[in-house]
Scaffold this motif. Sequence first.
Motif, PDB file in Angstrom:
ATOM      1  N   GLU A  48       0.828  -1.204   0.000  1.00 38.96           N
ATOM      2  CA  GLU A  48       0.000   0.000   0.000  1.00 38.96           C
ATOM      3  C   GLU A  48       0.866   1.258   0.000  1.00 38.96           C
ATOM      4  O   GLU A  48       0.563   2.244  -0.667  1.00 38.96           O
ATOM      5  N   ASP A  49       1.991   1.226   0.725  1.00 41.59           N
ATOM      6  CA  ASP A  49       2.893   2.382   0.773  1.00 41.59           C
ATOM      7  C   ASP A  49       3.608   2.613  -0.548  1.00 41.59           C
ATOM      8  O   ASP A  49       3.792   3.753  -0.981  1.00 41.59           O
ATOM      9  N   ALA A 113      12.681  -5.037   6.517  1.00 41.09           N
ATOM     10  CA  ALA A 113      12.399  -3.932   7.438  1.00 41.09           C
ATOM     11  C   ALA A 113      12.985  -2.625   6.935  1.00 41.09           C
ATOM     12  O   ALA A 113      12.436  -1.549   7.190  1.00 41.09           O
ATOM     13  N   ALA A 114      14.114  -2.711   6.227  1.00 38.40           N
ATOM     14  CA  ALA A 114      14.780  -1.512   5.718  1.00 38.40           C
ATOM     15  C   ALA A 114      14.379  -1.170   4.292  1.00 38.40           C
ATOM     16  O   ALA A 114      14.934  -0.224   3.706  1.00 38.40           O
ATOM     17  N   ALA A 115      13.436  -1.908   3.706  1.00 39.49           N
ATOM     18  CA  ALA A 115      13.071  -1.688   2.304  1.00 39.49           C
ATOM     19  C   ALA A 115      12.542  -0.278   2.092  1.00 39.49           C
ATOM     20  O   ALA A 115      11.729   0.225   2.881  1.00 39.49           O
ATOM     21  N   ASP A 116      13.004   0.374   1.004  1.00 44.99           N
ATOM     22  CA  ASP A 116      12.561   1.729   0.683  1.00 44.99           C
ATOM     23  C   ASP A 116      11.879   1.807  -0.675  1.00 44.99           C
ATOM     24  O   ASP A 116      11.636   2.887  -1.196  1.00 44.99           O
ATOM     25  N   GLY A 117      11.575   0.650  -1.250  1.00 45.56           N
ATOM     26  CA  GLY A 117      10.912   0.630  -2.541  1.00 45.56           C
ATOM     27  C   GLY A 117      10.554  -0.782  -2.950  1.00 45.56           C
ATOM     28  O   GLY A 117      10.848  -1.755  -2.235  1.00 45.56           O
ATOM     29  N   THR A 120      13.646  -3.452  -3.352  1.00 46.58           N
ATOM     30  CA  THR A 120      14.172  -4.012  -2.101  1.00 46.58           C
ATOM     31  C   THR A 120      13.150  -4.918  -1.434  1.00 46.58           C
ATOM     32  O   THR A 120      13.491  -5.942  -0.850  1.00 46.58           O
ATOM     33  N   MET A 121      11.891  -4.532  -1.518  1.00 47.99           N
ATOM     34  CA  MET A 121      10.822  -5.360  -0.955  1.00 47.99           C
ATOM     35  C   MET A 121      10.793  -6.726  -1.625  1.00 47.99           C
ATOM     36  O   MET A 121      10.736  -7.777  -0.958  1.00 47.99           O
ATOM     37  N   ALA A 122      10.840  -6.749  -2.954  1.00 47.40           N
ATOM     38  CA  ALA A 122      10.797  -8.012  -3.679  1.00 47.40           C
ATOM     39  C   ALA A 122      12.040  -8.851  -3.409  1.00 47.40           C
ATOM     40  O   ALA A 122      11.948 -10.075  -3.199  1.00 47.40           O
ATOM     41  N   LEU A 123      13.222  -8.215  -3.391  1.00 43.48           N
ATOM     42  CA  LEU A 123      14.454  -8.944  -3.105  1.00 43.48           C
ATOM     43  C   LEU A 123      14.427  -9.552  -1.716  1.00 43.48           C
ATOM     44  O   LEU A 123      14.771 -10.731  -1.528  1.00 43.48           O
ATOM     45  N   GLY A 124      14.013  -8.767  -0.730  1.00 44.74           N
ATOM     46  CA  GLY A 124      13.970  -9.272   0.641  1.00 44.74           C
ATOM     47  C   GLY A 124      13.031 -10.449   0.788  1.00 44.74           C
ATOM     48  O   GLY A 124      13.352 -11.442   1.459  1.00 44.74           O
ATOM     49  N   GLY A 179       4.628  -0.906  14.012  1.00 45.85           N
ATOM     50  CA  GLY A 179       5.131  -0.397  12.742  1.00 45.85           C
ATOM     51  C   GLY A 179       5.667  -1.515  11.889  1.00 45.85           C
ATOM     52  O   GLY A 179       5.953  -2.622  12.378  1.00 45.85           O
ATOM     53  N   THR A 180       5.839  -1.237  10.608  1.00 43.10           N
ATOM     54  CA  THR A 180       6.287  -2.278   9.682  1.00 43.10           C
ATOM     55  C   THR A 180       7.692  -2.753  10.007  1.00 43.10           C
ATOM     56  O   THR A 180       7.953  -3.962  10.094  1.00 43.10           O
ATOM     57  N   ALA A 181       8.639  -1.839  10.205  1.00 44.09           N
ATOM     58  CA  ALA A 181      10.022  -2.223  10.494  1.00 44.09           C
ATOM     59  C   ALA A 181      10.111  -2.992  11.809  1.00 44.09           C
ATOM     60  O   ALA A 181      10.799  -4.016  11.902  1.00 44.09           O
ATOM     61  N   ALA A 182       9.394  -2.525  12.820  1.00 46.15           N
ATOM     62  CA  ALA A 182       9.413  -3.212  14.110  1.00 46.15           C
ATOM     63  C   ALA A 182       8.785  -4.595  13.998  1.00 46.15           C
ATOM     64  O   ALA A 182       9.223  -5.548  14.655  1.00 46.15           O
ATOM     65  N   GLY A 183       7.750  -4.733  13.160  1.00 52.03           N
ATOM     66  CA  GLY A 183       7.128  -6.034  12.958  1.00 52.03           C
ATOM     67  C   GLY A 183       8.087  -7.031  12.339  1.00 52.03           C
ATOM     68  O   GLY A 183       8.166  -8.189  12.759  1.00 52.03           O
ATOM     69  N   TYR A 184       8.837  -6.596  11.328  1.00 50.23           N
ATOM     70  CA  TYR A 184       9.837  -7.473  10.725  1.00 50.23           C
ATOM     71  C   TYR A 184      10.921  -7.862  11.730  1.00 50.23           C
ATOM     72  O   TYR A 184      11.375  -9.015  11.759  1.00 50.23           O
ATOM     73  N   LEU A 185      11.355  -6.911  12.528  1.00 52.91           N
ATOM     74  CA  LEU A 185      12.391  -7.203  13.527  1.00 52.91           C
ATOM     75  C   LEU A 185      11.901  -8.247  14.525  1.00 52.91           C
ATOM     76  O   LEU A 185      12.620  -9.198  14.854  1.00 52.91           O
TER      77      LEU A 185
END
Length: 416
Positions: A48-49, A113-117, A120-124, A179-185
């Motif tokens: 969504e982001d 968690a660090a994805a900015d696009g 990176t989202m797809a790679l992760g 948050g999204t990053a905290a959820g991944y962590l």
Amino acid sequence: MTAAAPAALAEPVGPVPRGWTAALALANGAIWVGWFGPLQILLASQAEDFAPGAGMPKETLLAWVTGAGAVVSLVANPLFGALSDRTTGRRGRRTPWIVAGAAGGALSLLLLAAADGVGTMALGWCLAQLTLNAAFAAVTAAVPDRVPRGRRGAVGGWLGAAQILGVVGGTGLATAAGGTAAGYLACAVFTLVGVLPYVLRYEDLRLAAADRPAWSWRGFLAGFWLSPRRHPDLGWAWLTRFLVNLSNALVLLYLLYYLRDRLRYGDPGRGVLILTAVNGLTLLATVVLGGVWSDRTGRRKPFVIWSGVLMAVATAALAVWQTWPGAIVAAAVLGVGFGVFTSVDFALMTDVLPKALDRGKDLGVINVANALPQVAAPALAAPIVTYLGGYRVLYLVAAVIGLAGAVLVRRIRGVE
């Protein structure tokens, strides 16, 4: 006189300790936390982001990313299963891959968690699928390595219970972390820590170098083809699992959007958590019971057939009863059916494996029936939701697919 098979390749006869089952189940649940925290909440939030910048609807973006990850898992699970079959390390055949897979999965979730696009989202997500499938292939192969046939329903039940707790736990961690990053962590930490009791406490069976088959690329690659003509029971078992899992994947893929866009539920993230918890509670009520009951009767097929029928009925309810109470009832009934299916179908799969030497690889090929629906579901669901009738048609199609999977179980001849 025929020489006895080495321990790593022999058909197990003695019972496994309860602690072994509990530790393996915890490791399995930890892997599912790493999968379903992202799948239920975090990837949808990121889609969504990132969708406005990518120039596509959030549903399409989510479908592309999850589909790409599923393609990776199609290869990863049988590949790492085959590699674990041939591993002759001091720590055994399966344990090194559980450790490496969990550690790699945790690192991949941190990358997400660090994805900015979108890139990176797809790679992760693809890396997460690659590494977590390495661990999952080894965990599932440990069951036919160590558990006698007459106990696999019960052990499969405990693994299934851990699976749904992993789904609920991953969803809960992703929702509650803030948050999204905290959820991944949070999911990354749990995934890594959850495998430690098994790998630190229980010694794996070791394969002697002399018992490993001679290496050739041709033989290695050819081994991934399990001919349905030579192994018809395995072929039908694979197909029925694929169809039931495809039905389930169609239900779960757009659940967050279904609650928000169709049911107008005020807090769809919380709604997903509630439905997952309801589903998990009813699943837990039947997953171990179904496996134990199947062991005691010595029969598998009736349990798989009727659980599949029940799941199809619940999926159809999502199409015709599109209210929040209807969603809760459907989630509960799906849990009852999927609980029995999870434990008994796993035992059925291990009962039709062709060779002890290839347990990891063969289970990996079977597990493609879990991963391939993650590829097929986005390709099937996105056009249905967008152009061909929306969520009502989507869930009716899912119900028909699941019912077909249940009926075709009858074609398996070599299992009661």
